[in-house]
Design a protein around this motif. Sequence first.
Motif, PDB file in Angstrom:
ATOM      1  N   UNK A  16      -5.072 -90.009  26.823  1.00 15.84           N
ATOM      2  CA  UNK A  16      -6.497 -90.281  27.007  1.00 15.84           C
ATOM      3  C   UNK A  16      -6.729 -91.746  27.376  1.00 15.84           C
ATOM      4  N   UNK A  17      -5.961 -92.647  26.763  1.00 19.01           N
ATOM      5  CA  UNK A  17      -6.123 -94.076  27.053  1.00 19.01           C
ATOM      6  C   UNK A  17      -5.758 -94.392  28.496  1.00 19.01           C
ATOM      7  N   UNK A  18      -4.809 -93.660  29.056  1.00 20.71           N
ATOM      8  CA  UNK A  18      -4.350 -93.947  30.414  1.00 20.71           C
ATOM      9  C   UNK A  18      -5.176 -93.226  31.469  1.00 20.71           C
ATOM     10  N   UNK A  29     -10.062 -89.725  30.646  1.00 22.84           N
ATOM     11  CA  UNK A  29     -10.695 -88.475  31.063  1.00 22.84           C
ATOM     12  C   UNK A  29     -10.185 -87.363  30.154  1.00 22.84           C
ATOM     13  N   UNK A  30     -11.084 -86.750  29.386  1.00 19.47           N
ATOM     14  CA  UNK A  30     -10.664 -85.740  28.416  1.00 19.47           C
ATOM     15  C   UNK A  30     -10.035 -84.533  29.094  1.00 19.47           C
ATOM     16  N   UNK A  64     -11.792 -96.035  18.536  1.00 16.77           N
ATOM     17  CA  UNK A  64     -10.843 -96.352  19.599  1.00 16.77           C
ATOM     18  C   UNK A  64     -11.445 -96.198  20.989  1.00 16.77           C
ATOM     19  N   UNK A  65     -12.405 -95.291  21.122  1.00 11.26           N
ATOM     20  CA  UNK A  65     -13.023 -95.020  22.426  1.00 11.26           C
ATOM     21  C   UNK A  65     -14.535 -95.027  22.306  1.00 11.26           C
ATOM     22  N   UNK A  66     -15.180 -95.600  23.297  1.00 13.38           N
ATOM     23  CA  UNK A  66     -16.604 -95.396  23.495  1.00 13.38           C
ATOM     24  C   UNK A  66     -16.762 -94.275  24.514  1.00 13.38           C
ATOM     25  N   UNK A  89     -15.529 -92.521  29.500  1.00 15.97           N
ATOM     26  CA  UNK A  89     -14.686 -92.785  28.329  1.00 15.97           C
ATOM     27  C   UNK A  89     -14.087 -94.171  28.525  1.00 15.97           C
ATOM     28  N   UNK A  90     -14.250 -95.050  27.562  1.00 16.43           N
ATOM     29  CA  UNK A  90     -13.739 -96.408  27.656  1.00 16.43           C
ATOM     30  C   UNK A  90     -13.067 -96.810  26.345  1.00 16.43           C
ATOM     31  N   UNK A  91     -11.981 -97.545  26.448  1.00 12.81           N
ATOM     32  CA  UNK A  91     -11.325 -98.076  25.258  1.00 12.81           C
ATOM     33  C   UNK A  91     -12.160 -99.198  24.655  1.00 12.81           C
TER      34      UNK A  91
END
Length: 305
Positions: free
Chosen positions: A25-27, A30-31, A60-62, A68-70
């Motif tokens: 998800x961090x990379x 996009x879920x 961890x995510x907004x 989706x943003x870290x």
Amino acid sequence: MSLFSQNALMMAPMNFKLLKQFLALAETLHFGRASEECYVSISALSRNIRHLEDELGVTLFNRDNRTVMLTRQGQKFLEYAREASSQWNLIRHELTDNSGQLSGEISLYGSVTASYSFLHELLRRFRIAYPAIEIKLRTGDPEHAIAHVLEGKEELSIAAKPAHLPRGLAFKPIATSPLLFIAPLEQQVPNTPASTPITSAEWADIPMILSESGVSRARVDEWFRHRDISPRIYAQVTGNEAIVSMVSLGFGIGVVPKIVLDNSPLKDSIRVLDVQPELAPYDIGLFTLKKNLKNPLVEAFWRLM
């Protein structure tokens, strides 16, 4: 000890899949894509990420309905997660392998052109030599290849060697490719003379299609600067394949590595200009962090070159 070191020590092996889901998800940010990569439903992925956030006591995510943003804490945890993932693969291999055969997973980043020209043969040889090692291949803009390794997104990448290697980065040459000035075979580019050589005054009026950044752009900028020419830049694009496409349609003259042109489906609609002096060639090779070479899987791929 870092912010997440204590949590790292307490994270049980059974939660490693959760860590991989966070990394996906961090990379991708996009879920949908992350859930496909991890073979879980979107709802399960969302639930697992919230569970991880609850365990850590941070967000961890907004995320909202569109993005989706870290968070700052998420970016910090990403550093730990990448390192933990690498260490987990190493220790799992050391503890479970009694056969002497290397097994596990390594990640590799390269352009579409690299996949056609280099990776096909390299991966074929690697699979024969190390059938138990799985390679996770990601393709994209070659100008991002080194950054992907430096940021820990991939362990290895194939790209052109820059003028100065970042500290801690290892490079192993694979091939050299000339940089070419190209024009459309049939379409007439505005203000372009029918034959070469092109004078400095003529170059200033010719529409140019260039890379946004990277090694080839630096070489072209230097070439023009040494001749005291201010080029007329029609377009700055991401990816050499897009340059070939736009040139074939007659939008301007471009500069691409010969290896890109040789592998392009549009090569028959392109002509190479005899421009002197020639641009300095591309040195193409494999990149990894020096510390990654301690990983026997990465070292095996590196050695096969």
